[in-house]
Enzyme design. Structure first.
Site, PDB file in Angstrom:
ATOM      1  N   ASP A   1       0.722  -1.148   0.092  1.00 55.26           N
ATOM      2  CA  ASP A   1       0.007   0.105   0.154  1.00 55.26           C
ATOM      3  C   ASP A   1       0.878   1.346  -0.030  1.00 55.26           C
ATOM      4  OD1 ASP A   1      -1.999  -1.678   0.185  1.00 55.26           O
ATOM      5  OD2 ASP A   1      -2.762  -0.968   2.145  1.00 55.26           O
ATOM      6  N   ALA A   2       2.291   1.117   0.607  1.00 57.17           N
ATOM      7  CA  ALA A   2       3.046   2.345   0.952  1.00 57.17           C
ATOM      8  C   ALA A   2       3.351   2.596  -0.595  1.00 57.17           C
ATOM      9  CB  ALA A   2       3.957   2.079   1.836  1.00 57.17           C
ATOM     10  N   GLU A   3       3.849   1.594  -1.358  1.00 63.75           N
ATOM     11  CA  GLU A   3       4.382   1.842  -2.407  1.00 63.75           C
ATOM     12  C   GLU A   3       3.374   2.521  -3.569  1.00 63.75           C
ATOM     13  OE1 GLU A   3       7.836  -1.507  -2.637  1.00 63.75           O
ATOM     14  OE2 GLU A   3       5.794  -2.101  -3.005  1.00 63.75           O
ATOM     15  N   TYR A   4       2.221   1.920  -3.484  1.00 62.56           N
ATOM     16  CA  TYR A   4       0.983   2.447  -4.210  1.00 62.56           C
ATOM     17  C   TYR A   4       0.930   3.941  -3.738  1.00 62.56           C
ATOM     18  CZ  TYR A   4      -3.860   3.084  -5.844  1.00 62.56           C
ATOM     19  OH  TYR A   4      -4.647   3.374  -6.680  1.00 62.56           O
ATOM     20  N   ASP A   5       0.732   4.341  -2.560  1.00 63.74           N
ATOM     21  CA  ASP A   5       0.529   5.481  -2.294  1.00 63.74           C
ATOM     22  C   ASP A   5       1.622   6.505  -2.663  1.00 63.74           C
ATOM     23  OD1 ASP A   5      -1.681   4.816  -0.601  1.00 63.74           O
ATOM     24  OD2 ASP A   5      -0.769   4.826   0.892  1.00 63.74           O
TER      25      ASP A   5
ATOM     26  N   SER B   1     -33.870  -8.229 -18.416  1.00 60.23           N
ATOM     27  CA  SER B   1     -33.942  -8.989 -17.075  1.00 60.23           C
ATOM     28  C   SER B   1     -33.923 -10.395 -17.423  1.00 60.23           C
ATOM     29  CB  SER B   1     -35.135  -8.302 -16.426  1.00 60.23           C
ATOM     30  OG  SER B   1     -35.737  -9.252 -15.955  1.00 60.23           O
ATOM     31  N   LEU B   2     -34.008 -11.228 -16.041  1.00 63.92           N
ATOM     32  CA  LEU B   2     -33.979 -12.644 -16.511  1.00 63.92           C
ATOM     33  C   LEU B   2     -35.284 -13.253 -15.828  1.00 63.92           C
ATOM     34  CD1 LEU B   2     -30.442 -13.234 -15.123  1.00 63.92           C
ATOM     35  CD2 LEU B   2     -31.020 -13.486 -17.425  1.00 63.92           C
TER      36      LEU B   2
ATOM     37  N   GLU C   1     -22.914 -19.061 -14.022  1.00 66.01           N
ATOM     38  CA  GLU C   1     -22.320 -17.857 -13.304  1.00 66.01           C
ATOM     39  C   GLU C   1     -22.960 -17.704 -12.197  1.00 66.01           C
ATOM     40  OE1 GLU C   1     -22.863 -14.442 -15.840  1.00 66.01           O
ATOM     41  OE2 GLU C   1     -21.761 -15.618 -17.422  1.00 66.01           O
TER      42      GLU C   1
ATOM     43  N   LYS D   1     -25.262 -15.442  -9.587  1.00 68.00           N
ATOM     44  CA  LYS D   1     -26.204 -14.287  -9.713  1.00 68.00           C
ATOM     45  C   LYS D   1     -25.558 -13.226  -8.507  1.00 68.00           C
ATOM     46  CE  LYS D   1     -31.003 -13.004 -10.765  1.00 68.00           C
ATOM     47  NZ  LYS D   1     -30.958 -11.860  -9.913  1.00 68.00           N
TER      48      LYS D   1
ATOM     49  N   ASP E   1     -26.075 -10.374  -6.107  1.00 62.23           N
ATOM     50  CA  ASP E   1     -27.085  -9.517  -5.667  1.00 62.23           C
ATOM     51  C   ASP E   1     -26.632  -8.041  -5.311  1.00 62.23           C
ATOM     52  OD1 ASP E   1     -29.575  -9.107  -4.723  1.00 62.23           O
ATOM     53  OD2 ASP E   1     -29.436  -9.894  -2.880  1.00 62.23           O
TER      54      ASP E   1
ATOM     55  N   TYR F   1     -20.588  -9.038 -16.701  1.00 59.56           N
ATOM     56  CA  TYR F   1     -20.999 -10.361 -17.265  1.00 59.56           C
ATOM     57  C   TYR F   1     -21.745 -10.167 -18.388  1.00 59.56           C
ATOM     58  CZ  TYR F   1     -24.996  -8.450 -14.611  1.00 59.56           C
ATOM     59  OH  TYR F   1     -26.246  -7.685 -14.111  1.00 59.56           O
TER      60      TYR F   1
ATOM     61  N   LYS G   1     -26.799 -19.795 -19.069  1.00 56.57           N
ATOM     62  CA  LYS G   1     -26.824 -19.138 -20.350  1.00 56.57           C
ATOM     63  C   LYS G   1     -26.314 -19.994 -21.324  1.00 56.57           C
ATOM     64  CE  LYS G   1     -25.462 -14.660 -18.278  1.00 56.57           C
ATOM     65  NZ  LYS G   1     -24.497 -13.747 -17.962  1.00 56.57           N
TER      66      LYS G   1
ATOM     67  N   LYS H   1     -32.933 -19.334  -8.788  1.00 52.86           N
ATOM     68  CA  LYS H   1     -33.214 -18.545  -7.654  1.00 52.86           C
ATOM     69  C   LYS H   1     -33.013 -19.245  -6.298  1.00 52.86           C
ATOM     70  CE  LYS H   1     -33.938 -14.350  -7.267  1.00 52.86           C
ATOM     71  NZ  LYS H   1     -34.730 -13.449  -7.763  1.00 52.86           N
TER      72      LYS H   1
ATOM     73  N   CYS I   1     -28.117  -8.454  37.172  1.00 46.89           N
ATOM     74  CA  CYS I   1     -27.683  -7.832  38.505  1.00 46.89           C
ATOM     75  C   CYS I   1     -28.700  -6.886  39.128  1.00 46.89           C
ATOM     76  CB  CYS I   1     -26.484  -7.771  38.248  1.00 46.89           C
ATOM     77  SG  CYS I   1     -26.103  -6.203  37.377  1.00 46.89           S
TER      78      CYS I   1
ATOM     79  N   CYS J   1     -24.707  -2.268  31.098  1.00 49.17           N
ATOM     80  CA  CYS J   1     -24.869  -2.490  32.459  1.00 49.17           C
ATOM     81  C   CYS J   1     -23.441  -2.338  32.974  1.00 49.17           C
ATOM     82  CB  CYS J   1     -25.218  -4.042  32.915  1.00 49.17           C
ATOM     83  SG  CYS J   1     -24.650  -4.376  34.294  1.00 49.17           S
TER      84      CYS J   1
ATOM     85  N   CYS K   1     -21.482  -8.165  37.681  1.00 45.53           N
ATOM     86  CA  CYS K   1     -22.714  -8.625  37.113  1.00 45.53           C
ATOM     87  C   CYS K   1     -22.373 -10.135  36.543  1.00 45.53           C
ATOM     88  CB  CYS K   1     -23.196  -7.913  35.713  1.00 45.53           C
ATOM     89  SG  CYS K   1     -24.401  -8.667  34.683  1.00 45.53           S
TER      90      CYS K   1
END
Ligand code: IVH
Length: 670
Positions: free
Chosen positions: A34-38, A83-84, A114, A116, A118, A225, A289, A313, A411, A426, A431
């Site tokens: 991450d540091a190299e990316y930054d 749609s499906l 594949e 589906k 959500d 997709y 498909k 589904k 308690c 609490c 207790c």
């Protein structure tokens, strides 16, 4: 014209950053830290600041753009977003395929299967390889222009790779990882805001934010997709289409299976249903498909639904039932947890009779009352929750609104809810309910992992006044254990052994086991790595904890407060006297099994997250590398492993499957 060197460097930086984004978000296998990316991003920003004339809309620095004013503009879909049609059983899947066979079949057909996803359907438009526009599905003909928000999703390439067509419209789904969803809801609850009901709602809510910075902060992901339109390229099959999208740098839906015949397609659907809960994102079905594009065209569509595809589904993970009662339990940190007692109902194969109501704010928002009919939802291994009330079915006369009791049910001391906090607590130190919960948690798998010390025994030990806190566990004798109801000689020996073994658990596990409010697994790992011993941590104040470990102020304050209390100092003293290790593993010179070895993880693991696997390896002494080199000891390759696996094979670095990793971890834990 000769290219200006600054422009050249800027172009190179943009390409590099684009590729690293792809590795990180799409392949899930970053090659730099991450540091190299930054550092790359910082350099690019600095150059662009000095040369604003060179800033272009597709620069990675420009992902989070201006705030839109007013509503989203409407976008017409030149090719409608279909749609499906759905199938809810094997029978319905087979009926669908019989029609396909009747219309175009002359033998066994090829299908792709594949997951589906959500999420929220979107269309992505690229002109000359540049991302120019993105829209939601809307009603399939007209959607909303969410270009700026989509740009904030790091997995979305702003420029396509390789040879780009003059025009490409890719279609896919924006979604949120389950763990990001949980995190987002936790933060919202802490801030007194309402929770999102599902990752799908959270993704939709985040994408339709008018401020792209909010979209960016919510860690949305993306899968494609399908293509809506592509100029100058044609495909013979759906599998080929996906491969093409992948080569352009788009994140293609994971795990597509190419199969022959409906039996194999149905088997793949069932496999997805079984794997559903182990995936890091939510899927609500599997999509079959017809692979051949020529056959797809022949089959065409009925209204909005193509005949060449069907969504199987899965059984719903929601059901309606009645709230018989609302009770409160006391958690290990003293949190008062309202819980709905339900008329038992089967959800996705599991009988549910309790559901969390979270806190008073949530109960008020949903207005849940005893006697109400409610929608209950179960997802993965999280506690089921009440999603909403079916108001039309509220009994008459209306039951009263529900309010939290004033006193702790265990308690009897007053319940305290601090200003700005969603949770009530609490705060009594003695207790009994808290004591029991703390012992149970201390012994649990994610903490000290004490085999044989389950809920029942923990309760019995506390109720017999043999154990008041976790340090007392180490003073329990065999004779005392044998007095406990139904504890046999052998079990007592095993438990004593397990207790002995637990004394050497890593520091982060001990910290988790102490039940410090707000401190979870991740925070405990960070603290252990930064402070290396309990003493160092216990003598730091909140500021130092926050500074040294980089944890947030809420955790830091809670940790400092915990160690400042005299009974907790006494607890530490007794843990030390019992011989429990209070320093980081390895600091006492003891060698660990994977000392000196470097592991690189790539691909998707099914049974745990990448972070969990890394933490487990680190506890055994291993280092985690980000790139495969000759110095790499082992590469662990999960599903869909990419370039790193190839590199390991080239360099002849040993490669472990997930099963091999698990076997090794199990062997070391034994
Ligand atoms: S294909 C013409 N594949 O499900 C077919 N859709 O219920 C277009 N979805 O609107 C869709 N995962 O938003 C396809 N692997 C997948 C999908 C998928 C999720 C969504 C999509 C579609 C909806 C239909």
């Amino acid at each position: 014209m000769e290219q200006d060197p600054v422009a050249g460097e800027i172009a190179s930086l943009r390409t590099q950053i684009g590729q690293h984004n792809y590795r990180y978000f799409v392949l899930d296998s970053p090659e730099i830290t991450d540091a190299e990316y930054d550092a790359l991003m910082r350099r690019l920003r600095a150059l662009e600041e000095a040369h604003p004339e060179l800033i272009t809309a597709d620069s990675p620095t420009q992902r989070v753009g201006g705030v839109a004013s007013g509503d989203f503009a409407k976008v017409e879909h030149r090719v409608p977003m279909l749609s499906l049609s759905n199938a809810f059983s094997e029978e319905e899947v087979r009926t669908w395929e019989r029609r396909v066979q009747r219309l175009v079949g002359d033998g066994t057909l090829e299908y792709t299967v594949e997951p589906k996803i959500d999420g929220l359907a979107i269309a992505l438009h690229y002109e000359q390889g540049r991302f120019v526009r993105g829209a939601t599905r809307g009603d399939g003909l007209v959607g909303e222009d969410v270009t700026n928000n989509l740009r904030a999703i790091a997995a979305l390439p702003l420029r396509l790779e390789g040879e780009a067509p003059a025009y490409l419209e890719a279609r896919g789904e924006v979604y949120m990882l389950k763990r990001e969803f949980a995190r987002l809801n936790e933060r919202r609850a802490e801030a007194g805001e309402s929770r999102f009901a599902s990752p799908r709602n959270a993704a939709a809510g985040s994408l339709r934010q008018l401020d792209p910075a909010i979209t960016a902060s919510r860690a949305l992901r993306l899968f494609v997709y399908a293509v809506g339109r592509v100029d100058g390229v044609s495909f013979a099959s759906h599998a080929e289409t996906l491969a093409y999208l992948g080569e352009r740098g788009l994140p293609v839906v994971t795990g597509m299976r190419l199969v022959e015949g409906i039996d194999a397609a149905w088997a793949a659907c069932q496999a997805w249903e079984r794997e559903r809960e182990t995936l890091p994102f939510e899927i609500d079905g599997a999509v079959i498909k017809v692979n051949s594009i020529a056959l797809q065209q022949e089959l065409g569509a009925v209204g909005r639904d193509p005949r060449w595809a069907i969504a199987y589904k899965f059984a719903a993970l929601q059901a309606t039932t009645q709230v018989c009662d609302i009770m409160v339990t006391v958690g290990r940190t003293g949190s008062i947890n309202p819980t709905a007692v339900l008329a038992p109902v089967v959800i996705g194969g599991v009988t549910v009779s309790r559901a969390t109501l979270h806190n008073q704010n949530e109960i008020d928002r949903k207005d849940v009352r005893i006697g109400d009919t409610v929608v209950v939802q179960r997802a993965g291994d999280v506690i089921p929750e009440v999603v909403r009330v079916v108001l039309e079915q509220r009994p008459q006369p209306e039951p009263a609104r529900w309010v939290l009791p004033e006193r702790c049910p265990s308690c009897g001391s007053p319940i305290v809810r601090e200003q700005g906090e969603a949770m009530a607590y609490c705060v009594a130190a003695d207790c009994p309910a808290q004591r029991e919960e703390r012992i149970i948690h201390f012994a649990s798998r994610g903490a000290m992992n004490i085999d044989g010390l389950g809920e029942r025994l923990a309760q019995a030990l506390v109720r017999a006044a043999l154990v008041r806190d976790v340090a007392d566990l180490y003073a329990v004798s065999k004779e005392q254990l044998l007095q406990m109801d139904r504890l046999a000689d052998k079990s007592a020996d095993n438990l004593l052994q397990a207790l002995e073994a637990s004394k050497n658990r890593p520091l982060d596990r001990l910290l988790v086991g102490l039940s410090i409010r707000h401190l979870g697994t991740k925070g405990a790992e960070t603290l252990a790595a930064a402070f290396r011993s309990i003493d160092a941590l216990a003598s730091a104040d909140a500021d130092e904890i926050s500074r040294r470990a980089g944890v947030g102020p809420v955790i830091a304050a809670s940790v400092a407060d915990f160690f400042a209390r005299s009974h907790n100092q006494d607890l530490l003293r007794r843990l030390r006297e019992a011989g429990v290790r209070l320093e980081v593993d390895g600091d006492d010179g003891q060698a660990l099994p994977l000392d000196g070895q470097e592991f690189v993880l790539t691909g998707r693991l099914g049974s745990m997250t990448r972070g969990e696997a890394e933490a487990a390896l680190k506890r055994l002494g291993a280092r985690i590398g980000s790139a495969v080199t000759r110095k790499t000891s082992v590469v662990v390759a999960g599903e869909d492993a990419g370039s790193k696996l190839a590199k390991a094979q080239k360099l002849k670095v040993p490669v472990w499957t997930e099963e091999e990793l698990l076997a090794r971890l199990r062997a070391e834990a034994a």
